[in-house]
Design an enzyme around this catalytic site. Structure first.
Site, PDB file in Angstrom:
ATOM      1  N   LYS A   4      30.001  41.842  33.368  1.00  0.00           N
ATOM      2  CA  LYS A   4      30.979  40.791  33.089  1.00  0.00           C
ATOM      3  C   LYS A   4      30.415  39.474  33.600  1.00  0.00           C
ATOM      4  O   LYS A   4      29.524  39.469  34.430  1.00  0.00           O
ATOM      5  CB  LYS A   4      32.336  41.111  33.707  1.00  0.00           C
ATOM      6  CG  LYS A   4      32.336  41.571  35.145  1.00  0.00           C
ATOM      7  CD  LYS A   4      33.745  41.975  35.550  1.00  0.00           C
ATOM      8  CE  LYS A   4      33.772  42.642  36.927  1.00  0.00           C
ATOM      9  NZ  LYS A   4      33.440  44.070  36.861  1.00  0.00           N
ATOM     10  N   ASP A  29      34.317  34.518  41.187  1.00  0.00           N
ATOM     11  CA  ASP A  29      34.426  35.295  42.419  1.00  0.00           C
ATOM     12  C   ASP A  29      33.129  35.318  43.213  1.00  0.00           C
ATOM     13  O   ASP A  29      32.199  34.559  42.942  1.00  0.00           O
ATOM     14  CB  ASP A  29      34.895  36.704  42.093  1.00  0.00           C
ATOM     15  CG  ASP A  29      33.826  37.533  41.388  1.00  0.00           C
ATOM     16  OD1 ASP A  29      33.037  36.930  40.637  1.00  0.00           O
ATOM     17  OD2 ASP A  29      33.783  38.758  41.571  1.00  0.00           O
ATOM     18  N   ASP A  54      30.910  37.294  38.618  1.00  0.00           N
ATOM     19  CA  ASP A  54      31.146  38.011  37.360  1.00  0.00           C
ATOM     20  C   ASP A  54      32.598  37.974  36.893  1.00  0.00           C
ATOM     21  O   ASP A  54      32.909  38.450  35.802  1.00  0.00           O
ATOM     22  CB  ASP A  54      30.647  39.462  37.451  1.00  0.00           C
ATOM     23  CG  ASP A  54      31.369  40.302  38.489  1.00  0.00           C
ATOM     24  OD1 ASP A  54      32.256  39.770  39.189  1.00  0.00           O
ATOM     25  OD2 ASP A  54      31.042  41.499  38.604  1.00  0.00           O
ATOM     26  N   ARG A  55      33.491  37.409  37.694  1.00  0.00           N
ATOM     27  CA  ARG A  55      34.902  37.324  37.295  1.00  0.00           C
ATOM     28  C   ARG A  55      35.295  35.873  37.042  1.00  0.00           C
ATOM     29  O   ARG A  55      34.620  34.947  37.480  1.00  0.00           O
ATOM     30  CB  ARG A  55      35.808  37.931  38.361  1.00  0.00           C
ATOM     31  CG  ARG A  55      35.536  39.399  38.611  1.00  0.00           C
ATOM     32  CD  ARG A  55      36.486  39.974  39.638  1.00  0.00           C
ATOM     33  NE  ARG A  55      36.126  41.358  39.928  1.00  0.00           N
ATOM     34  CZ  ARG A  55      37.000  42.335  40.139  1.00  0.00           C
ATOM     35  NH1 ARG A  55      38.287  42.078  40.083  1.00  0.00           N
ATOM     36  NH2 ARG A  55      36.588  43.560  40.401  1.00  0.00           N
ATOM     37  N   SER A  83      31.331  41.924  45.550  1.00  0.00           N
ATOM     38  CA  SER A  83      32.106  41.249  44.508  1.00  0.00           C
ATOM     39  C   SER A  83      33.147  40.295  45.088  1.00  0.00           C
ATOM     40  O   SER A  83      32.803  39.330  45.747  1.00  0.00           O
ATOM     41  CB  SER A  83      32.755  42.288  43.583  1.00  0.00           C
ATOM     42  OG  SER A  83      33.375  41.665  42.486  1.00  0.00           O
ATOM     43  N   HIS A  84      34.421  40.588  44.855  1.00  0.00           N
ATOM     44  CA  HIS A  84      35.504  39.694  45.239  1.00  0.00           C
ATOM     45  C   HIS A  84      36.043  39.986  46.634  1.00  0.00           C
ATOM     46  O   HIS A  84      37.011  39.359  47.066  1.00  0.00           O
ATOM     47  CB  HIS A  84      36.644  39.829  44.225  1.00  0.00           C
ATOM     48  CG  HIS A  84      37.082  41.250  44.031  1.00  0.00           C
ATOM     49  ND1 HIS A  84      36.285  42.178  43.417  1.00  0.00           N
ATOM     50  CD2 HIS A  84      38.207  41.903  44.392  1.00  0.00           C
ATOM     51  CE1 HIS A  84      36.915  43.354  43.404  1.00  0.00           C
ATOM     52  NE2 HIS A  84      38.075  43.208  43.993  1.00  0.00           N
ATOM     53  N   ASP A 107      30.442  37.294  43.476  1.00  0.00           N
ATOM     54  CA  ASP A 107      29.135  37.467  42.832  1.00  0.00           C
ATOM     55  C   ASP A 107      29.068  36.855  41.442  1.00  0.00           C
ATOM     56  O   ASP A 107      28.085  37.034  40.730  1.00  0.00           O
ATOM     57  CB  ASP A 107      28.755  38.945  42.778  1.00  0.00           C
ATOM     58  CG  ASP A 107      29.678  39.773  41.897  1.00  0.00           C
ATOM     59  OD1 ASP A 107      30.841  39.381  41.722  1.00  0.00           O
ATOM     60  OD2 ASP A 107      29.237  40.826  41.401  1.00  0.00           O
TER      61      ASP A 107
END
Length: 548
Positions: free
Chosen positions: A381, A282, A286-287, A118-119, A284
């Site tokens: 998300k 981010d 999703d943010r 992710s982030h 991947d």
């Protein structure tokens, strides 16, 4: 179709003791995953726990971080040896988390494996991650992740094909063993879904009329998606996007779209001749972070504003079944739900809780304060979805980001909100902070601290209204009599030490105070949080690593 035939081989292995998935899968440093058999053990534990039927289809892709391509080749060979009939893999190994969810749902596959931390930062010494998403497109529920962990502790062998690597950079179909590998365009299905939800004509007209946007992909997965959607489909100028080439180390950056790590974008939006609208996503995809000219939209407010304006987007014109937010997220959306006459659910942190509600038709929009917003179009998300939703609202209302936000506050009141992250704290010290807080809960109610009087304290628990499952230990809450609150949580998304997160919230209906910076408006609560937690004394940390 190029063909690579070989028999499956069984490799003897020994278990690793540290393969317990967190809220978003298994995350470790890259060198940990590069250990012999480490990734293979975990993948075999996934396959054994889900027992795919012979010939099942799997989705596979990742955010392009370091070790992504190597891991995909291993997983493809293991999928073939474990009886999968087809794997849909993103070209170049790229597939954003929202796009993976989209593809899983569109093609009714037996779930998918997403490679991302992710982030978190990437690179040879950075982080790597892997998670399994079920057939609904969402993260595996706890019963599956617990089964994976249980199997990982006793695994003695894994199955893999000894074949050449697949040509991931060329769209097409390849055979390895009896399995077909379909290398797909990673953007097409997702972009088509976005065009079905939002008024692209209105957004095109807005941009053509001189409305200037700046989207920062942070050298992460959403670069190709931004290029296709903003440039090719919405006609934005080339300089509307930045950092849109995915890099294994994210350009030596930290792909977390907040005011600290997306500082390059922040400086542009707060500088001279700033664009009208700014956004970032981010690692991947999703943010999201939303900015106006010299203006930041808190993610909690963003969820509330999108909920209040949902009918302006074609995909939500018929209204919302309900909304949901994670417990640490501000109650701003609760106020909107009351006015709309729809239910609002408060869940633990983790998108799987929203997935249950969406599958049951109970909610349409949902969000977390950690820059994650989404809807029932997928089960993750979705960063670009949120950006396009904002652009759709702006195109219809013809107001700036700041005007829309201030009008929302004037109508509903402002839930002044902030989160302070203290990252990479030694686990013993972080656990000590939490224990100290919880030990004091019995005597806190009724005590007065400056302007605030404690009403109740608890450790948040949740009973899922769909499946009846109970989740405990989800965060320590100190609730004050005026509706203000302080929440303490330990984060499960890092790979080193622990992150103590402090969430602060105060409701203010007074428009004359809505201009105040959140840190100023919350200064008294910030001081109370420090005193109650003894965080400085117990950790040595004086300042948060990140403030949002």
């Amino acid at each position: 179709m190029p063909e690579h035939l070989s028999a499956a081989v069984t490799i003897t292995t020994t278990p690793f003791s540290d393969q317990k998935p967190g809220t978003s899968g298994l995350r470790k440093r890259v060198p940990v995953f590069q250990q012999p058999h480490y990734l293979e053990n975990f993948v075999q534990a996934i396959f054994d726990s889900i027992s795919p039927p012979q010939g099942a289809t799997l989705v596979l892709g990742g955010d392009g971080r370091y070790y992504n391509r190597e891991a995909i080749q291993i997983i493809l060979k293991m999928a073939a040896a474990n009886g999968f009939g087809r794997v849909l893999v993103g070209q170049g190994g790229i597939l954003s988390t929202p796009a993976a969810s989209c593809v899983i749902r569109k093609y009714a596959t037996f779930g998918g494996i997403i490679l991302s931390a992710s982030h978190n930062p990437g690179g040879p010494d950075g982080d790597f991650g892997i998670k399994y998403n079920t057939a609904n497109g969402g993260p595996a529920p706890e019963k599956i992740t617990e089964a994976i962990f249980s199997l990982s502790k006793t695994i003695m062998q894994y199955r893999i094909l000894d074949v050449a690597d697949v040509a991931l950079d060329t769209v097409g179909e390849y055979a390895i063993g009896k399995m077909t590998v379909s290398v797909i365009n990673p953007v097409a299905d997702y972009a088509e879904l976005m065009e079905s939800l939002f008024d692209f004509d209105a957004i095109r007209t807005l941009i053509a009329g001189g409305f200037r946007i700046k989207f920062d992909a942070m050298h992460a997965v959403n670069g190709p998606y931004a290029r296709e959607i903003f440039l090719n489909r919405l006609g934005a100028p080339v300089d509307s996007i930045m950092n849109c080439v995915p890099l294994p180390d994210f350009g030596n950056g930290h792909p977390d779209p907040n005011l600290t790590y997306a500082h390059e974008l922040v400086e542009i939006l707060y500088g001279e001749n700033a664009p009208d609208f700014g956004a970032a996503s981010d690692g991947d995809g999703d943010r999201n972070m939303i900015l106006g000219r010299h203006f930041f939209v808190n993610p909690s407010d963003s969820l509330a504003i999108l909920t209040a304006n949902a009918k302006l987007a074609p995909g939500y014109r018929e209204g919302l079944a309900g909304v949901a937010r994670s417990m640490p997220t501000s109650a701003a959306v609760d106020r909107v739900a009351v006015e709309l006459g729809i239910p609002c659910f408060e869940t633990p942190t983790g998108w799987k809780f929203f997935g249950n509600l969406m599958d049951a038709g109970k909610v349409t929009l949902c969000g977390e304060e950690s820059f994650g917003t989404g809807s029932s179009h997928i089960r993750e998300k979705d960063g670009l979805w949120a950006v396009l939703f904002w652009l759709n609202v702006i195109a219809v209302r013809r107001q700036s980001v700041e005007e829309i936000t201030r009008a929302h506050w004037a109508h509903f009141g402002r839930n002044v909100y902030s989160r302070h992250d203290f990252e990479a704290i030694p686990s013993d010290a972080a656990n000590g902070v939490m224990k100290h807080l919880k030990d004091g809960f019995a005597t806190l109610p009724g005590q007065k601290f400056g302007s605030y009087t404690v009403d109740v304290c608890d450790d948040f628990s949740y009973t899922d209204p769909v499946d009846g499952s109970i989740s405990t230990g989800q965060g320590l809450r100190i609730l004050f009599t005026d509706g203000s609150r302080i929440v303490f949580r330990l984060s499960g998304t890092g790979t080193e030490g622990a992150t103590v997160r402090i969430y602060l919230e105060a409701y203010d209906p007074d428009v004359a105070r809505h201009h105040l910076d959140a840190q100023v408006a919350l200064s008294e609560l910030i001081g109370i949080a420090g005193d109650l937690s003894q965080l400085v004394a117990r950790t040595g940390r004086v300042q948060p690593t990140v403030i949002t």
